[in-house]
Design a protein around this motif. Structure first.
Motif, PDB file in Angstrom:
ATOM      1  N   ILE A 368       3.596  -4.667   3.942  1.00 51.77           N
ATOM      2  CA  ILE A 368       4.144  -3.419   4.463  1.00 51.77           C
ATOM      3  C   ILE A 368       4.097  -2.333   3.391  1.00 51.77           C
ATOM      4  N   GLY A 369       4.308  -2.714   2.117  1.00 47.19           N
ATOM      5  CA  GLY A 369       4.216  -1.731   1.046  1.00 47.19           C
ATOM      6  C   GLY A 369       2.813  -1.155   0.922  1.00 47.19           C
ATOM      7  N   ALA A 370       1.807  -2.019   1.023  1.00 49.99           N
ATOM      8  CA  ALA A 370       0.423  -1.531   0.973  1.00 49.99           C
ATOM      9  C   ALA A 370       0.112  -0.639   2.170  1.00 49.99           C
ATOM     10  N   SER A 371       0.647  -1.029   3.330  1.00 50.60           N
ATOM     11  CA  SER A 371       0.420  -0.216   4.525  1.00 50.60           C
ATOM     12  C   SER A 371       1.116   1.135   4.408  1.00 50.60           C
ATOM     13  N   PHE A 372       2.310   1.153   3.773  1.00 54.06           N
ATOM     14  CA  PHE A 372       3.020   2.423   3.595  1.00 54.06           C
ATOM     15  C   PHE A 372       2.247   3.347   2.661  1.00 54.06           C
ATOM     16  N   ARG A 373       1.721   2.786   1.583  1.00 53.96           N
ATOM     17  CA  ARG A 373       0.970   3.632   0.648  1.00 53.96           C
ATOM     18  C   ARG A 373      -0.308   4.168   1.286  1.00 53.96           C
ATOM     19  N   ALA A 374      -0.816   3.425   2.275  1.00 57.55           N
ATOM     20  CA  ALA A 374      -2.007   3.899   2.980  1.00 57.55           C
ATOM     21  C   ALA A 374      -1.655   4.849   4.117  1.00 57.55           C
ATOM     22  N   GLY A 375      -0.350   5.067   4.327  1.00 58.18           N
ATOM     23  CA  GLY A 375       0.079   5.984   5.369  1.00 58.18           C
ATOM     24  C   GLY A 375       0.089   5.393   6.748  1.00 58.18           C
ATOM     25  N   GLU A 376       0.024   4.060   6.845  1.00 54.34           N
ATOM     26  CA  GLU A 376      -0.051   3.419   8.147  1.00 54.34           C
ATOM     27  C   GLU A 376       1.309   2.903   8.629  1.00 54.34           C
ATOM     28  N   THR A 377       2.317   2.901   7.737  1.00 56.43           N
ATOM     29  CA  THR A 377       3.645   2.365   8.077  1.00 56.43           C
ATOM     30  C   THR A 377       4.699   3.387   7.715  1.00 56.43           C
ATOM     31  N   SER A 378       5.732   3.444   8.512  1.00 56.59           N
ATOM     32  CA  SER A 378       6.794   4.415   8.254  1.00 56.59           C
ATOM     33  C   SER A 378       7.687   3.956   7.103  1.00 56.59           C
ATOM     34  N   LEU A 379       8.437   4.901   6.551  1.00 59.47           N
ATOM     35  CA  LEU A 379       9.354   4.603   5.449  1.00 59.47           C
ATOM     36  C   LEU A 379      10.458   3.654   5.901  1.00 59.47           C
ATOM     37  N   SER A 380      10.946   3.835   7.134  1.00 56.81           N
ATOM     38  CA  SER A 380      12.032   2.975   7.615  1.00 56.81           C
ATOM     39  C   SER A 380      11.604   1.510   7.657  1.00 56.81           C
ATOM     40  N   ASP A 381      10.364   1.248   8.067  1.00 64.22           N
ATOM     41  CA  ASP A 381       9.870  -0.132   8.078  1.00 64.22           C
ATOM     42  C   ASP A 381       9.797  -0.696   6.665  1.00 64.22           C
ATOM     43  N   LEU A 382       9.359   0.147   5.716  1.00 63.12           N
ATOM     44  CA  LEU A 382       9.275  -0.297   4.323  1.00 63.12           C
ATOM     45  C   LEU A 382      10.654  -0.624   3.768  1.00 63.12           C
ATOM     46  N   LEU A 383      11.621   0.254   4.059  1.00 61.07           N
ATOM     47  CA  LEU A 383      12.964   0.031   3.527  1.00 61.07           C
ATOM     48  C   LEU A 383      13.591  -1.231   4.128  1.00 61.07           C
ATOM     49  N   ARG A 384      13.383  -1.449   5.429  1.00 62.66           N
ATOM     50  CA  ARG A 384      13.916  -2.661   6.036  1.00 62.66           C
ATOM     51  C   ARG A 384      13.291  -3.910   5.421  1.00 62.66           C
ATOM     52  N   ALA A 385      11.993  -3.867   5.205  1.00 62.80           N
ATOM     53  CA  ALA A 385      11.316  -5.023   4.610  1.00 62.80           C
ATOM     54  C   ALA A 385      11.791  -5.248   3.178  1.00 62.80           C
ATOM     55  N   ALA A 386      11.957  -4.147   2.426  1.00 63.32           N
ATOM     56  CA  ALA A 386      12.417  -4.271   1.043  1.00 63.32           C
ATOM     57  C   ALA A 386      13.838  -4.828   0.982  1.00 63.32           C
ATOM     58  N   ASN A 387      14.712  -4.358   1.862  1.00 62.17           N
ATOM     59  CA  ASN A 387      16.091  -4.850   1.868  1.00 62.17           C
ATOM     60  C   ASN A 387      16.150  -6.330   2.253  1.00 62.17           C
ATOM     61  N   ALA A 388      15.363  -6.715   3.250  1.00 61.96           N
ATOM     62  CA  ALA A 388      15.340  -8.121   3.653  1.00 61.96           C
ATOM     63  C   ALA A 388      14.852  -9.006   2.519  1.00 61.96           C
ATOM     64  N   ALA A 389      13.824  -8.532   1.813  1.00 60.86           N
ATOM     65  CA  ALA A 389      13.303  -9.312   0.694  1.00 60.86           C
ATOM     66  C   ALA A 389      14.311  -9.377  -0.451  1.00 60.86           C
ATOM     67  N   ALA A 390      15.003  -8.262  -0.721  1.00 62.20           N
ATOM     68  CA  ALA A 390      15.985  -8.244  -1.802  1.00 62.20           C
ATOM     69  C   ALA A 390      17.150  -9.180  -1.488  1.00 62.20           C
ATOM     70  N   GLN A 391      17.611  -9.157  -0.238  1.00 58.78           N
ATOM     71  CA  GLN A 391      18.693 -10.064   0.153  1.00 58.78           C
ATOM     72  C   GLN A 391      18.260 -11.519   0.046  1.00 58.78           C
ATOM     73  N   SER A 392      17.015 -11.773   0.399  1.00 66.79           N
ATOM     74  CA  SER A 392      16.506 -13.131   0.277  1.00 66.79           C
ATOM     75  C   SER A 392      16.421 -13.569  -1.179  1.00 66.79           C
TER      76      SER A 392
END
Length: 418
Positions: A368-392
């Protein structure tokens, strides 16, 4: 500026557990590291020196040693001196007077001294067993505090890494907003996530400081041994006979002491006989020669139920309580050991599941981070994925410490000191 890859937080959290975090990824509040060579054993010994149980054990040993000294005495009780003087000065004043001085020695009854000595030896063995049991209890406190601090430090490092990662995202989004590539609402969302991560980090730091304060109070050390992940090789039970557990040894020695005390009571059916040697001088009156003599006396008390029954009942009651306590303690020890083994196996399975989940969420966030940098994913999706990974990652750090605590609790149940 490119945002910091989120998986750096995972590397930081894992490095805290293995003690090998890279220099650029140190937490903002470095975890204390003990001087080189400091071990959990040294921390335990420091805690034992500070513990109240240590003073109690020393006092108990001194009492047992005093009983051994008393049992080894030549006399059943301290000797006494008798002084008597009789004069007729107040009445007839004829010069008659008597003076007597003597020494009284309480004697041991047949077999009584040996029984008292054996009982005193049993008391000393019990004091030694109680010392070992007290040391084990202090070791349990040290182990619990150690792994509690380990988990708090790992979680604090994980939240600090997540905060730095979100700081990078917020800065990158702000630049892209200024360049017109993103909306201002995205910058506000990134900033809000950063503030929430900072709050979570503050709470984790407070828990770390509280755990560190508990560690300092317990051991007197300003730092703790280097954190190391528990090895799978150390998960098997060491070969240790069940009867060697300090708590079971205390129960066994308590029964032994009660038996020896009962023997001593049975051999002491009366108070000690007393041997006395006296010197007597008697003056019949004025002008008459005094008369002198030396006498030997023996006083033998009778043994009655009024004296013996309460002592024997107390000794039998002590024996019954000690035997019942030993039986209940064995049952509790078996239950605690089974529970500790089950908890360790559960902790191993949970660690494997948590590690797999963290790996999956890490890979997902990378994509999702690579997709965000390519402009294909929204910031909200990136933040949700980052938070889920951090909690894990934080859960993985806590579970790693939980595995260490479960292993330590099994060693505690087995009666093994650090």
């Amino acid at each position: 500026m490119k945002p910091v890859p989120w998986f750096v937080s995972c590397a930081i959290a894992g490095s805290v557990l293995v003690g090998a975090a890279p220099a650029f990824a140190q937490p903002p509040h470095p975890s204390p590291v003990a001087p080189a060579g400091t071990t959990l054993r040294q921390a335990f010994e420091a805690a034992w020196q500070r513990a109240v149980q240590s003073r109690e054990s020393e006092a108990q040993t001194e009492r047992a040693r005093a009983e051994q000294t008393a049992a080894g005495s030549l006399w059943a009780a301290p000797p006494a001196v008798e002084l008597n003087h009789l004069s007729d000065r107040v009445h007839s004043n004829a010069g008659r007077k008597e003076t007597e001085i003597g020494i009284v020695w309480p004697l041991w009854l047949p077999g009584q001294r040996g029984a008292r000595g054996v009982a005193a030896d049993a008391e000393m063995k019990l004091a030694h067993a109680q010392t070992q049991a007290a040391r084990l209890r202090v070791a349990g406190l040290v182990r619990e505090a150690f792994w509690k601090l380990s988990a708090a430090q790992a979680e604090a490092a994980s939240t600090a890494a997540q905060t730095r990662y979100l700081q990078g995202i917020a800065s990158d989004v702000q630049r892209r907003v200024q360049a017109g590539d993103m909306a201002r609402a995205d910058a506000l969302s990134a900033r809000a996530e950063l503030l929430e991560a900072g709050s979570i980090q503050g709470e984790a730091d407070q828990r770390r400081l509280a755990a560190l304060a508990q560690w300092r109070t317990l051991t007197g050390m300003e730092s703790m041994p280097q954190l190391l992940a528990p090895s799978r090789a150390g998960l098997a039970d060491p070969a240790l006979p069940a009867d060697e557990h300090p708590e079971l040894r205390v129960a066994e020695q308590a029964v032994e002491r009660a038996l020896k005390r009962l023997d001593a009571v049975n051999l002491s059916r009366r108070d000690p006989p007393e041997l006395s040697v006296k010197y007597r001088e008697e003056s019949p009156g004025y002008g008459e020669a005094p008369q002198r003599g030396i006498g030997i006396g023996l006083r033998i008390p009778f043994g009655t139920d009024g004296r013996n029954a309460p002592l024997q009942a107390a000794a039998l009651g002590e024996l019954d309580v000690a035997q019942a306590t030993q039986q209940r303690l064995r049952e509790r020890h078996e239950a605690d050991l089974a529970l500790a083994r089950g908890a360790l196996q559960s902790a191993v399975r949970q660690l494997d599941d948590t590690r797999d989940r963290a790996g999956l969420l890490r890979e997902r966030a990378e994509l999702i981070g690579a997709s965000f940098r390519a402009g294909e994913t929204s910031l909200s999706d990136l933040l949700r994925a980052a938070n889920a990974a951090a909690q894990s990652d934080a859960a993985l750090a806590r579970q790693q410490a939980a595995l260490g605590l479960a292993q330590a609790q099994l060693q505690q149940a087995l009666g093994i000191l650090p």
